[in-house]
Design an enzyme around this catalytic site. Structure first.
Site, PDB file in Angstrom:
ATOM      1  CD  GLN A  41      -3.834  -4.468   6.650  1.00 17.85           C
ATOM      2  OE1 GLN A  41      -3.885  -3.467   5.931  1.00 17.85           O
ATOM      3  NE2 GLN A  41      -4.246  -5.653   6.241  1.00 17.85           N
TER       4      GLN A  41
ATOM      5  CE  LYS B 183      -3.859  -2.243   2.263  1.00 15.69           C
ATOM      6  NZ  LYS B 183      -4.380  -2.730   3.558  1.00 15.69           N
TER       7      LYS B 183
ATOM      8  CG  ASP C 256     -10.145  -0.028   5.065  1.00 20.27           C
ATOM      9  OD1 ASP C 256      -9.835  -0.609   4.012  1.00 20.27           O
ATOM     10  OD2 ASP C 256      -9.484  -0.107   6.112  1.00 20.27           O
TER      11      ASP C 256
HETATM   12  N1  GUN Z   1      -7.333  -6.740   6.157  1.00 16.87           N
HETATM   13  C1  GUN Z   1      -7.672  -7.513   5.088  1.00 16.87           C
HETATM   14  N2  GUN Z   1      -8.298  -6.765   4.148  1.00 16.87           N
HETATM   15  C2  GUN Z   1      -8.365  -5.506   4.629  1.00 16.87           C
HETATM   16  C3  GUN Z   1      -8.877  -4.290   4.120  1.00 16.87           C
HETATM   17  O1  GUN Z   1      -9.433  -4.214   3.016  1.00 16.87           O
HETATM   18  N3  GUN Z   1      -8.724  -3.203   4.918  1.00 16.87           N
HETATM   19  C4  GUN Z   1      -8.134  -3.268   6.147  1.00 16.87           C
HETATM   20  N4  GUN Z   1      -8.067  -2.152   6.863  1.00 16.87           N
HETATM   21  N5  GUN Z   1      -7.643  -4.376   6.649  1.00 16.87           N
HETATM   22  C5  GUN Z   1      -7.751  -5.495   5.901  1.00 16.87           C
END
Ligand code: GUN
Length: 293
Positions: free
Chosen positions: A98, A54, A121
């Site tokens: 996350q 990311k 998100d």
């Molecule tokens: N963990 C797995 N997929 C995601 C996601 O799309 N966003 C976040 N914040 N954590 C994750």
């Protein structure tokens, strides 16, 4: 019939290119550099990999990264205090915490503490609610990518029968809402669904998000269906080497489907591209500007 392979890597690269163009425009015309804050608590290896990719994408798009790493022993109070600081920081356009979080931290409480305008998100109850009542919202990245991939082969999904397998808050439920917003007729299947194969056979669009390697077999599909495979499952392959497979038995499905996303190279790259898109959209909205994407 042999299915068209939906090239998620290429579609994601094109989207990331458009986001970079929009970032350049925001800098040039408005002096704004969108910033994405990524919060990682603990050292789950898979989460560390995601967070790194990311941050790389943020830099490639010309945006400002702002990574925060807290120890696995961090308290809920510490995480909430960090989110409050990021909410108040004008250099931060988007906040991503996350998941999963260590057990001492209530993930829903943390998500609810994020400013909904910075919730890239799309997990905050305000954005979940806005999506469900048809108002503009920041929408979850993987589901948004799934719908973009389906629309890349069938621009109008109106009236199509869509079956979503999986009812998670991260993928199943929001992808169902997005497909409904596209006027598809949506059914959500889950672990208690009876005769899943028969249900899948009715689907013009099938989204598999269950996390079970190759659960969906070729003979479950309606000929010509669009198959979007969200699964990322590590299994042991030939010679004891591990490999990644989806929730759909790809080789079987390819023989019947009209179009199918591969794993890897399908939905995965779209998640990060849509995160970049949400960040630039959030930066525009926070500054009272209309996003051109
Ligand atoms: N963990 C797995 N997929 C995601 C996601 O799309 N966003 C976040 N914040 N954590 C994750």
């Amino acid at each position: 019939m042999t299915a068209a392979i939906i090239d998620g890597k290429a579609i994601a690269a094109a989207l990331r290119g458009k986001v970079a163009g929009e970032v350049a425009r925001l800098k040039r015309d408005h002096g704004i550099t969108p910033g994405l804050a990524v919060v990682l608590v603990g050292n789950d290896p898979a989460s560390e990999v995601y967070v790194r990719s990311k941050s790389r994408a943020v830099i490639e798009a010309g945006m400002a990264p702002c990574d925060h790493k807290l120890p696995a022993t961090a308290s809920e109070h510490e995480v909430l205090a960090l989110v409050a600081k990021l909410n108040a920081d004008p250099a931060v356009s988007g906040i991503l915490v996350q998941l999963p979080l260590p057990p001492q931290i209530d993930a829903q409480k943390v998500i609810a503490s994020i400013d909904p305008m910075k919730d890239v998100d799309g997990f905050h109850p305000v954005n979940v609610g806005r999506l469900s009542i048809g108002l503009p919202a920041l929408t979850p990245c993987t589901p948004t990518g799934c719908v973009m991939l389906a629309k890349s082969v069938q621009p109008s999904l109106g009236g199509l029968d869509a079956v979503v397998i999986g009812r998670s808050n991260i993928v199943g439920k929001p992808v169902a809402q997005l497909l409904l917003a596209e006027n598809a007729t949506v059914t959500i299947a889950h672990s208690k669904t009876r005769d899943l194969a028969a249900l899948c056979r009715r689907a013009d669009i099938l989204v598999a998000a269950i996390g079970k390697p190759e659960l969906v077999r070729g003979h479950w599909l309606k000929p010509g269906a669009i198959v979007v495979d969200v699964g990322i499952n590590r299994v042991s392959g030939e010679g004891g080497k591990s490999k990644i497979v989806g929730d759909v038995a790809f080789d079987e499905a390819k023989a019947l489907a009209g179009a199918i996303t591969p794993v890897p190279g399908g939905v995965g790259p779209m998640t990060i591209a849509c995160l970049m898109l949400n960040t630039v959209r959030a930066a525009c909205a926070l500054n009272g500007l209309k996003a051109s994407l």
